[in-house]
Design an enzyme around this catalytic site. Structure first.
Site, PDB file in Angstrom:
ATOM      1  N   TYR A   1     -31.710  13.583   1.749  1.00 37.51           N
ATOM      2  CA  TYR A   1     -31.791  12.391   0.895  1.00 37.51           C
ATOM      3  C   TYR A   1     -33.002  12.476  -0.024  1.00 37.51           C
ATOM      4  CZ  TYR A   1     -32.591   7.595  -0.583  1.00 37.51           C
ATOM      5  OH  TYR A   1     -32.825   6.474  -1.346  1.00 37.51           O
TER       6      TYR A   1
ATOM      7  N   SER B   1     -36.125   7.024  -5.897  1.00 38.58           N
ATOM      8  CA  SER B   1     -36.757   6.483  -4.687  1.00 38.58           C
ATOM      9  C   SER B   1     -38.212   6.933  -4.657  1.00 38.58           C
ATOM     10  CB  SER B   1     -36.035   7.001  -3.439  1.00 38.58           C
ATOM     11  OG  SER B   1     -36.751   6.663  -2.261  1.00 38.58           O
TER      12      SER B   1
END
Length: 244
Positions: free
Chosen positions: A151, A138
């Site tokens: 996360y 990400s």
């Protein structure tokens, strides 16, 4: 990377980026195997795309991961691509005592599962003439959103892991890719939305897939897509902007 003629396993293949990759690779003449937790979703995908092979597997569970890999090596011994895509995104308030079950779930799915699956399938992949491991990280691995710290930390860990993995596989036929998505229009992060079926906007999935496939075709081993280019290149500058 060759994008046709592969046999590939995609984790988290029932929605979003995982399903997008599954359908794209299917169109290109690959044998595509997807796994996910929910049999109902897998069944719906099977009905619409009977060529896709499906397998129920909760990658948060080590024994289910082990069973999945044994099944792959027995039933699909020509498997040469693993896409570590499954992930969850939860909000975590670090200024209060954290619910450890949620923290462990994010770490298990987003980081431990790719470590475990890649290692268990490593000999299988390395025995093929051409092979690849594709880790989906990400842009938030580089410039995190502070309200979802676990996360972002797991994606930063997966980025670091990918560098080490690429080095360790350097004398094998296995190419190790990192695809770095921006915010993509999927249901990821629905934990933070009242309507759990609502997506969060972001880059359209078709645009993301176009750029990601181009990166794979051109052997771009570390490939930021769309706005992730800035998140990776200007992380210090982007962090305060994103967390205003």
């Amino acid at each position: 990377m060759q994008t046709s003629g592969n046999t590939m396993l995609i984790t988290g293949g029932t929605s979003g980026i995982g399903l997008g990759f599954a359908l794209e690779f299917l169109k290109r003449g690959n044998t595509v195997i997807i796994c996910g937790r929910r049999e109902d979703r897998l069944e719906a995908i099977r009905k619409e795309n009977p060529e896709i092979v499906t397998r129920v597997c909760d990658v948060a569970d080590a024994s289910q991961r082990e069973n999945l890999c044994r099944w792959i090596m027995l039933e699909y011994p020509r498997t040469n691509v693993l896409i570590n895509n499954a992930g969850i995104q939860l909000a975590t308030r670090l200024t209060d005592p954290v619910p450890l079950d949620r923290v462990r779930s994010e770490v298990e799915i987003n980081f431990i599962a790719p470590v475990h699956l890649s290692s268990m399938l490593s000999h299988q992949l390395a025995s093929q003439p051409q092979a690849a491991i594709i880790n989906i990280t990400s842009g938030l691995a580089f410039a995190p959103l502070a309200h979802m710290p676990v996360y972002c930390a797991t994606k930063a860990a997966l980025h670091s892991l990918t560098l080490s993995m690429r080095y360790q596989f350097r004398h094998t036929p296995v190419q190790v890719f990192e695809i770095i998505p921006p915010s993509v229009d999927t249901e990821l992060g629905h934990d933070m939305r009242e309507d759990k079926s609502q997506s969060h906007g972001g880059m359209p999935i078709k645009d993301f897939l176009r750029d990601a496939m181009t990166a794979l075709e051109n052997d771009m081993l570390e490939a930021p897509v769309g706005p992730s280019v800035n998140l990776r290149a200007k992380r210090e500058e982007m962090f305060p902007i994103m967390n205003r």
